[in-house]
Design a protein around this motif. Sequence first.
Motif, PDB file in Angstrom:
ATOM      1  N   TYR A   1       0.862  -1.172   0.000  1.00  0.00           N
ATOM      2  CA  TYR A   1       0.000   0.000   0.000  1.00  0.00           C
ATOM      3  C   TYR A   1       0.900   1.223   0.000  1.00  0.00           C
ATOM      4  N   GLY A   2       0.691   2.122  -0.952  1.00  0.00           N
ATOM      5  CA  GLY A   2       1.566   3.277  -1.126  1.00  0.00           C
ATOM      6  C   GLY A   2       1.375   4.403  -0.133  1.00  0.00           C
ATOM      7  N   GLY A   3       0.380   4.303   0.720  1.00  0.00           N
ATOM      8  CA  GLY A   3       0.135   5.343   1.710  1.00  0.00           C
ATOM      9  C   GLY A   3      -0.702   6.487   1.153  1.00  0.00           C
ATOM     10  N   ASP A   4      -1.102   7.366   2.048  1.00  0.00           N
ATOM     11  CA  ASP A   4      -1.853   8.570   1.673  1.00  0.00           C
ATOM     12  C   ASP A   4      -1.582   9.641   2.735  1.00  0.00           C
ATOM     13  N   ALA A   5      -2.370  10.694   2.740  1.00  0.00           N
ATOM     14  CA  ALA A   5      -2.135  11.802   3.669  1.00  0.00           C
ATOM     15  C   ALA A   5      -2.241  11.363   5.132  1.00  0.00           C
TER      16      ALA A   5
END
Length: 83
Positions: free
Chosen positions: A48-52
Amino acid sequence: MVFDLYDPGDTTCATPIATSTSNLSGGSASSGSVTIGAAGTYNWVATYGGDANNNTVTSGCGAEPVIVTPQRLTGRPSGLRRT
């Protein structure tokens, strides 16, 4: 999400034999279907590339094994004639 599938002989998950991507929706994502050629224990690694609000995370090699068993066909052949 990125899903990488590793061959049974690749116990360190070094070289994926298949890669698929999927959007995260409602807290889940799916790799979809992948065609493989032989029986064995395959390993999925999900990233999972992540988010804010969330960091990047990757599952460990061997955390999501899939065991594919050999198929055995039984019964009589059809459409064959002896001459």
